[in-house]
Design an enzyme around this catalytic site. Structure first.
Site, mmCIF file in Angstrom:
data_model
loop_
_atom_site.group_PDB
_atom_site.id
_atom_site.type_symbol
_atom_site.label_atom_id
_atom_site.label_comp_id
_atom_site.label_asym_id
_atom_site.label_seq_id
_atom_site.Cartn_x
_atom_site.Cartn_y
_atom_site.Cartn_z
ATOM 1 N N GLY A 79 0.348 -1.223 0.275
ATOM 2 C CA GLY A 79 0.026 -0.472 -0.183
ATOM 3 C C GLY A 79 0.727 1.223 -0.220
ATOM 4 C CB THR A 82 -3.082 4.912 5.493
ATOM 5 O OG1 THR A 82 -4.290 5.169 6.061
ATOM 6 C CG2 THR A 82 -2.113 4.314 6.422
ATOM 7 C CE1 TYR A 83 -2.523 11.075 11.950
ATOM 8 C CE2 TYR A 83 -4.788 11.103 12.017
ATOM 9 C CZ TYR A 83 -3.807 11.202 12.946
ATOM 10 O OH TYR A 83 -3.859 11.581 13.701
ATOM 11 C CB ALA A 170 -6.474 0.918 10.422
ATOM 12 C CB CYS A 186 -5.091 4.714 0.845
ATOM 13 S SG CYS A 186 -5.072 4.130 2.041
#
Length: 246
Positions: A79, A82-83, A170, A186
């Site tokens: 991937g 992201t956070y 997540a 993403c």
């Protein structure tokens, strides 16, 4: 009879600390010293860059984000950027893919079903969208000018070493969504992020949602969830938060 999967509620754990813990558990699982294990936790604010991440996904530059109090970390998961932050459930399954025929794609599809089923239990309809990663709320594919389009609520990024998984999924439960707006989450331009609480879901707490995820993980992958502590997993020097208050 279903095999056991140990479920550990870890609380708030720094990203690097959780990464190290996953590595130790993976080694124990590879040696057959523990059963499959599911870590449920939250991270302090951090952007993680997967193997396919590009610099354009962090348009402000690393130093700018760090000045906002958000770490930036590279990771070996699949991937892109992201956070993670407080109020978001992060689930790290350390599982043997042998029973799935070492089929990583089937495993990822299973994680999607776990997320969709658990979100439904909390009053949020969710789906996957062809060509887009992660799990989205109900609605049409997000394109410019489409009202009521789906919003992204959950992400998946996995890593497999010698048949054992790390990293995972997540889901935004009740977290601050602003940090998503500072990046290209993403790798998807123009994506709108949402959370269980923003969608009006039921029992929008990380602990409650984590229990639901553990139950659905057991159902999807034919595992019997069993609460466990660090000591039961043979971890003498586990993070201070591991198994702590929920």
């Amino acid at each position: 009879m279903s095999e056991t999967i140990h479920v550990v509620h870890c609380g708030l754990v720094a990203y690097e600390e959780a990464h190290e813990l996953q590595g130790r558990l993976r080694e124990l699982r590879q040696r057959g010293e523990i059963a499959d294990t599911l870590l449920l936790l939250e991270h302090p604010p951090v952007y993680t860059r997967g193997r396919r991440a590009t610099p354009e996904e962090l348009p402000m530059g690393v130093e700018w984000y760090e000045r906002q109090g958000i770490e930036v970390r590279d990771t070996e998961r699949g991937g892109r950027v992201t956070y993670h932050g407080p109020g978001q459930l992060v689930a790290y399954p350390i599982v043997d893919l042998g029973p799935l025929g070492d089929d990583v794609h089937a495993y990822v599809r299973g994680l999607e079903r776990v997320m969709i089923g658990s979100l439904a239990d909390h009053g949020v309809g969710a789906q996957t969208i062809k060509g887009l990663t992660g799990v989205w709320t109900d609605g049409p594919t997000p394109v410019p000018g489409v009202a009521g389009a789906a919003k992204k609520i959950g992400s998946i990024g996995v890593h497999v070493s010698k048949g054992i998984t790390t990293h995972g999924l997540a889901v935004n439960v009740d977290n601050d969504l602003q940090p998503f707006e500072w990046v290209v989450p993403c790798g998807i331009e123009g994506v709108s992020m949402t959370s269980i609480s923003r969608e009006g879901g039921r029992e929008a707490s990380v602990a409650a949602y984590g229990d639901t995820v553990a139950r659905h993980f057991g159902e999807v992958f034919d595992r019997a969830p069993q609460a466990a502590s660090a000591a039961e997993l043979g971890l003498e020097a586990a993070p201070a938060t591991l198994g702590g208050e929920r």
